[in-house]
Design a protein around this motif. Structure first.
Motif, short mmCIF file in Angstrom:
data_model
loop_
_atom_site.label_atom_id
_atom_site.label_comp_id
_atom_site.label_asym_id
_atom_site.label_seq_id
_atom_site.Cartn_x
_atom_site.Cartn_y
_atom_site.Cartn_z
N GLN A 1 0.84 -1.18 0.00
CA GLN A 1 0.00 0.00 0.00
C GLN A 1 0.88 1.24 0.00
OE1 GLN A 1 -3.05 -0.19 2.89
NE2 GLN A 1 -3.92 1.79 2.36
N VAL A 2 0.53 2.20 -0.83
CA VAL A 2 1.34 3.40 -0.99
C VAL A 2 0.71 4.56 -0.24
CG1 VAL A 2 2.27 5.05 -2.65
CG2 VAL A 2 2.14 2.63 -3.25
N LYS A 3 1.51 5.28 0.52
CA LYS A 3 1.06 6.52 1.14
C LYS A 3 1.65 7.67 0.35
CE LYS A 3 1.08 9.26 5.37
NZ LYS A 3 1.56 9.38 6.76
N LEU A 4 0.80 8.64 0.00
CA LEU A 4 1.22 9.77 -0.83
C LEU A 4 1.07 11.07 -0.04
CD1 LEU A 4 -0.63 8.70 -4.11
CD2 LEU A 4 1.77 8.32 -3.53
N VAL A 5 2.07 11.92 -0.11
CA VAL A 5 2.04 13.20 0.59
C VAL A 5 2.43 14.30 -0.39
CG1 VAL A 5 2.94 14.57 2.48
CG2 VAL A 5 2.59 12.10 2.78
N GLU A 6 1.51 15.24 -0.60
CA GLU A 6 1.76 16.37 -1.48
C GLU A 6 2.39 17.54 -0.71
OE1 GLU A 6 -2.34 14.66 -2.75
OE2 GLU A 6 -1.27 15.16 -0.91
N SER A 7 3.15 18.34 -1.42
CA SER A 7 3.71 19.57 -0.86
C SER A 7 3.94 20.56 -1.99
CB SER A 7 5.02 19.29 -0.12
OG SER A 7 5.99 18.76 -1.02
N GLY A 8 4.20 21.81 -1.61
CA GLY A 8 4.53 22.82 -2.61
C GLY A 8 3.41 23.78 -2.96
N GLY A 9 2.22 23.55 -2.39
CA GLY A 9 1.14 24.47 -2.66
C GLY A 9 1.37 25.82 -2.00
N GLY A 10 0.51 26.79 -2.32
CA GLY A 10 0.64 28.11 -1.73
C GLY A 10 -0.18 29.12 -2.49
N SER A 11 0.10 30.38 -2.21
CA SER A 11 -0.60 31.49 -2.86
C SER A 11 0.35 32.19 -3.81
CB SER A 11 -1.11 32.47 -1.80
OG SER A 11 -2.06 31.85 -0.96
N VAL A 12 -0.16 32.51 -5.00
CA VAL A 12 0.65 33.15 -6.02
C VAL A 12 -0.24 34.06 -6.85
CG1 VAL A 12 0.32 31.26 -7.66
CG2 VAL A 12 2.37 32.69 -7.82
N GLN A 13 0.36 35.06 -7.44
CA GLN A 13 -0.41 35.95 -8.33
C GLN A 13 -0.52 35.33 -9.71
OE1 GLN A 13 1.43 39.87 -8.11
NE2 GLN A 13 -0.12 40.48 -6.61
N ALA A 14 -1.53 35.75 -10.43
CA ALA A 14 -1.73 35.27 -11.80
C ALA A 14 -0.46 35.50 -12.62
CB ALA A 14 -2.90 35.99 -12.44
N GLY A 15 -0.12 34.48 -13.42
CA GLY A 15 1.10 34.54 -14.20
C GLY A 15 2.30 33.91 -13.51
N GLY A 16 2.16 33.61 -12.23
CA GLY A 16 3.25 33.02 -11.48
C GLY A 16 3.35 31.52 -11.66
N SER A 17 4.28 30.94 -10.90
CA SER A 17 4.55 29.50 -11.02
C SER A 17 4.62 28.86 -9.65
CB SER A 17 5.89 29.27 -11.74
OG SER A 17 5.88 29.78 -13.05
N LEU A 18 4.30 27.58 -9.62
CA LEU A 18 4.47 26.74 -8.44
C LEU A 18 4.90 25.36 -8.90
CD1 LEU A 18 1.35 27.56 -6.21
CD2 LEU A 18 3.72 28.09 -5.66
N ARG A 19 5.61 24.67 -8.03
CA ARG A 19 5.98 23.28 -8.30
C ARG A 19 5.47 22.41 -7.17
NH1 ARG A 19 11.80 20.22 -8.13
NH2 ARG A 19 11.52 18.85 -9.94
#
Length: 125
Positions: A1-19
């Motif tokens: 069984q695989v446990k998955l954990v996301e990270s890297g979210g946040g707040s950004v202005q339009a046109g910006g980037s996130l990974r």
């Protein structure tokens, strides 16, 4: 069984980037096809991107083609979602998911067996 954990979210202005990153544990992520989905308030969870267990041809929703890129590093048990040229419509909770290779539909929620807890992405205009 695989446990998955996301990270890297946040707040950004339009046109910006996130990974976004999705780290797997308790199992070998390389055995699974991996996908990213998102869910905005009062909307159904929708497909964003997917990649096969081998890192072959990726799949994208039309709404993110040319702006988002999915990739994976099996040696690190990690999948990524690079998001560029973000728009307010991209605001949602983003989920990482794993499905057995060769089985299930890449584009459908029902095709995936394991899900992370989600990470919030907020894009302001």
């Amino acid at each position: 069984q695989v446990k998955l954990v996301e990270s890297g979210g946040g707040s950004v202005q339009a046109g910006g980037s996130l990974r976004l990153s999705c780290a797997g544990s308790g199992g070998t992520v390389s055995y699974y096809d991996m996908g990213w989905f998102r869910q905005a308030p009062e909307k159904e969870r929708e497909f964003v991107a997917a990649i096969s267990y081998s890192g072959g041809v990726p799949y994208y929703a039309d709404s993110v083609k040319g702006r988002f890129a999915i990739s994976r590093e099996n040696a690190k048990n990690t999948v990524y979602l690079q998001m560029n040229s973000l728009k307010p419509d991209d605001t949602a909770v983003y989920y990482c998911a794993a499905k057995p290779r060769f089985l299930g539909n890449y584009y459908r929620v029902s095709g995936y067996d394991y899900w992370g807890q989600g990470t919030q992405v907020t894009v302001s205009s």
